[in-house]
Design a protein around this motif. Structure first.
Motif, mmCIF file in Angstrom:
data_model
loop_
_atom_site.group_PDB
_atom_site.id
_atom_site.type_symbol
_atom_site.label_atom_id
_atom_site.label_comp_id
_atom_site.label_asym_id
_atom_site.label_seq_id
_atom_site.Cartn_x
_atom_site.Cartn_y
_atom_site.Cartn_z
ATOM 1 N N LYS A 103 0.831 -1.213 0.000
ATOM 2 C CA LYS A 103 0.000 0.000 0.000
ATOM 3 C C LYS A 103 0.861 1.258 0.000
ATOM 4 N N ASN A 104 1.953 1.229 0.764
ATOM 5 C CA ASN A 104 2.853 2.375 0.819
ATOM 6 C C ASN A 104 3.518 2.604 -0.551
ATOM 7 N N MET A 105 3.955 1.520 -1.189
ATOM 8 C CA MET A 105 4.575 1.630 -2.514
ATOM 9 C C MET A 105 3.567 2.143 -3.546
ATOM 10 N N LEU A 106 2.323 1.667 -3.428
ATOM 11 C CA LEU A 106 1.275 2.113 -4.348
ATOM 12 C C LEU A 106 1.009 3.608 -4.178
ATOM 13 N N LYS A 107 0.978 4.074 -2.916
ATOM 14 C CA LYS A 107 0.751 5.487 -2.650
ATOM 15 C C LYS A 107 1.868 6.342 -3.238
ATOM 16 N N LYS A 108 3.111 5.908 -3.044
ATOM 17 C CA LYS A 108 4.246 6.646 -3.605
ATOM 18 C C LYS A 108 4.189 6.685 -5.132
ATOM 19 N N GLU A 109 3.823 5.542 -5.694
ATOM 20 C CA GLU A 109 3.723 5.483 -7.150
ATOM 21 C C GLU A 109 2.643 6.438 -7.655
ATOM 22 N N GLN A 110 1.519 6.480 -6.952
ATOM 23 C CA GLN A 110 0.432 7.366 -7.363
ATOM 24 C C GLN A 110 0.835 8.828 -7.226
ATOM 25 N N GLU A 111 1.550 9.166 -6.144
ATOM 26 C CA GLU A 111 2.018 10.532 -5.962
ATOM 27 C C GLU A 111 3.041 10.907 -7.038
ATOM 28 N N LYS A 112 3.908 9.950 -7.326
ATOM 29 C CA LYS A 112 4.910 10.180 -8.371
ATOM 30 C C LYS A 112 4.239 10.392 -9.720
ATOM 31 N N GLN A 113 3.226 9.583 -9.984
ATOM 32 C CA GLN A 113 2.496 9.724 -11.241
ATOM 33 C C GLN A 113 1.750 11.054 -11.294
ATOM 34 N N LYS A 114 1.212 11.450 -10.135
ATOM 35 C CA LYS A 114 0.506 12.730 -10.063
ATOM 36 C C LYS A 114 1.466 13.884 -10.332
ATOM 37 N N ASP A 115 2.653 13.820 -9.711
ATOM 38 C CA ASP A 115 3.663 14.856 -9.942
ATOM 39 C C ASP A 115 4.084 14.891 -11.405
ATOM 40 N N LYS A 116 4.232 13.699 -11.977
ATOM 41 C CA LYS A 116 4.623 13.622 -13.384
ATOM 42 C C LYS A 116 3.546 14.232 -14.274
ATOM 43 N N ASN A 117 2.287 13.929 -13.930
ATOM 44 C CA ASN A 117 1.179 14.493 -14.721
ATOM 45 C C ASN A 117 1.133 16.010 -14.594
ATOM 46 N N ASN A 118 1.357 16.502 -13.345
ATOM 47 C CA ASN A 118 1.369 17.954 -13.141
ATOM 48 C C ASN A 118 2.517 18.596 -13.905
ATOM 49 N N LYS A 119 3.669 17.928 -13.872
ATOM 50 C CA LYS A 119 4.824 18.449 -14.594
ATOM 51 C C LYS A 119 4.571 18.439 -16.101
ATOM 52 N N ASP A 120 3.984 17.336 -16.568
ATOM 53 C CA ASP A 120 3.672 17.253 -17.995
ATOM 54 C C ASP A 120 2.665 18.331 -18.386
ATOM 55 N N ASN A 121 1.652 18.512 -17.513
ATOM 56 C CA ASN A 121 0.649 19.541 -17.800
ATOM 57 C C ASN A 121 1.271 20.932 -17.805
ATOM 58 N N LYS A 122 2.199 21.155 -16.843
ATOM 59 C CA LYS A 122 2.886 22.449 -16.778
ATOM 60 C C LYS A 122 3.746 22.655 -18.017
ATOM 61 N N ASN A 123 4.453 21.597 -18.416
ATOM 62 C CA ASN A 123 5.278 21.698 -19.620
ATOM 63 C C ASN A 123 4.413 21.955 -20.853
ATOM 64 N N ASP A 124 3.277 21.249 -20.885
ATOM 65 C CA ASP A 124 2.362 21.451 -22.017
ATOM 66 C C ASP A 124 1.835 22.886 -22.034
ATOM 67 N N GLN A 125 1.516 23.402 -20.821
ATOM 68 C CA GLN A 125 1.012 24.764 -20.741
ATOM 69 C C GLN A 125 2.089 25.770 -21.143
ATOM 70 N N ASN A 126 3.328 25.515 -20.661
ATOM 71 C CA ASN A 126 4.433 26.398 -21.033
ATOM 72 C C ASN A 126 4.686 26.364 -22.533
ATOM 73 N N LYS A 127 4.619 25.166 -23.078
ATOM 74 C CA LYS A 127 4.820 25.034 -24.519
ATOM 75 C C LYS A 127 3.706 25.742 -25.281
ATOM 76 N N GLN A 128 2.483 25.597 -24.759
ATOM 77 C CA GLN A 128 1.351 26.254 -25.412
ATOM 78 C C GLN A 128 1.499 27.776 -25.334
ATOM 79 N N ASN A 129 1.922 28.269 -24.150
ATOM 80 C CA ASN A 129 2.136 29.709 -24.006
ATOM 81 C C ASN A 129 3.260 30.194 -24.920
#
Length: 285
Positions: free
Chosen positions: A145-171
């Motif tokens: 469960k702890n590993m799953l939580k970390k993985e989900q947080e990591k994936q969330k951070d990656k998605n936020n980073k990807d979204n930020k990069n996409d937004q920066n690229k769009q801007n």
């Protein structure tokens, strides 16, 4: 009739005994292969153990021990995906909670090795349902469960980073597009200004050669200032008429003056001749 029935019954009993014998023989062979596999497994010869367990499973596909132990031999060889197949089969055919607990526990272990933490959590949970008191399963369940939580947080951070990069690229793309549009507008404005300047220069050049001479202001067609002849053309509404009349009047005046002068000269000559004749006559007298 009775004798015939006795004969049939004897055949059925014989077939039953044969089947039991075959089944017993098969069970004996399955057990023998499992024991052989266990011996190899204890010695760390997992490939040999795998071969023995596979023979046992072929003899009795419903053997819980054959499938479970085969999964263990594959797990020890780090062939986790193959082990998952046999652990699942063992869990499906198990009839006791203990056997199910062991199968689901090892399924969780195999999924942990594959870093599939969601399936690991699910299978540890199933194992705990069949044996809630197993400390190893509870520990592995918490770890998964702890590993799953970390993985989900990591994936969330990656998605936020990807979204930020996409937004920066769009801007950035929008900024580049805006700059490009501004440049195009600037070039277009420069071209328009240049065109207007050219038109203005052309108009000035035309105005220099199109100033009308006096006398044609009231006509529809004004006199052109670049004509080689000083003469003003007549317009549709009498353009240049007054000047032409003045010129004609001047010519008439000059002609009359010349005629008058010539007449005076003729009279003077005649008078001189007359006086001369009179003088001569007086001499003759």
């Amino acid at each position: 009739m009775y004798g015939k029935m006795i004969h049939i019954l004897r055949q059925i009993i014989f077939l039953g005994i044969m089947l039991l014998s075959v089944f017993g023989y098969s069970q004996s062979k399955t057990k023998s292969y499992i024991i052989e596999g266990n011996e190899y497994y204890q010695k760390g010869k997992y490939d040999n153990a795998e071969f023995a367990y596979k023979k046992a499973a072929m003899e009795d596909p419903t053997s819980i021990k054959a499938n479970y132990n085969l999964g263990n031999a594959l797990f020890q060889q780090k062939r986790y995906k193959e082990s998952i197949t046999h652990y699942k089969k063992s869990a499906e055919i198990s009839t006791t909670k203990n056997d199910k607990h062991l199968a689901y526990h090892n399924l969780g272990n195999a999924f942990m090795q594959e870093k599939d933490y969601q399936n690991a959590v699910d299978n540890y949970k199933e194992a705990l349902k069949n044996n809630p008191t197993d400390d190893a399963t509870r520990y592995n369940y918490a770890l998964a469960k702890n590993m799953l939580k970390k993985e989900q947080e990591k994936q969330k951070d990656k998605n936020n980073k990807d979204n930020k990069n996409d937004q920066n690229k769009q801007n950035q793309d929008q900024k580049q597009n805006q700059q490009k549009q501004n440049q195009q507008n600037k070039e277009q404005q420069n071209n328009q200004n240049k065109s207007q300047d050219q038109k203005s220069d052309q108009q000035q050049q035309q105005n220099k050669g199109q100033n009308p001479k006096s006398g044609g202001e009231n006509g529809n067609n004004k006199g052109q200032g670049n004509n080689s002849s000083p003469e003003i053309k007549q317009g549709n509404n009498g353009e240049g008429k007054d000047k032409d009349d003045a010129k004609n009047n001047m010519s008439d005046g000059l002609l009359k003056a010349l005629q008058n002068q010539e007449a005076k000269t003729q009279r003077k000559i005649i008078q001189q001749k007359a006086e001369k004749q009179r003088t001569t006559t007086s001499k003759d007298w």
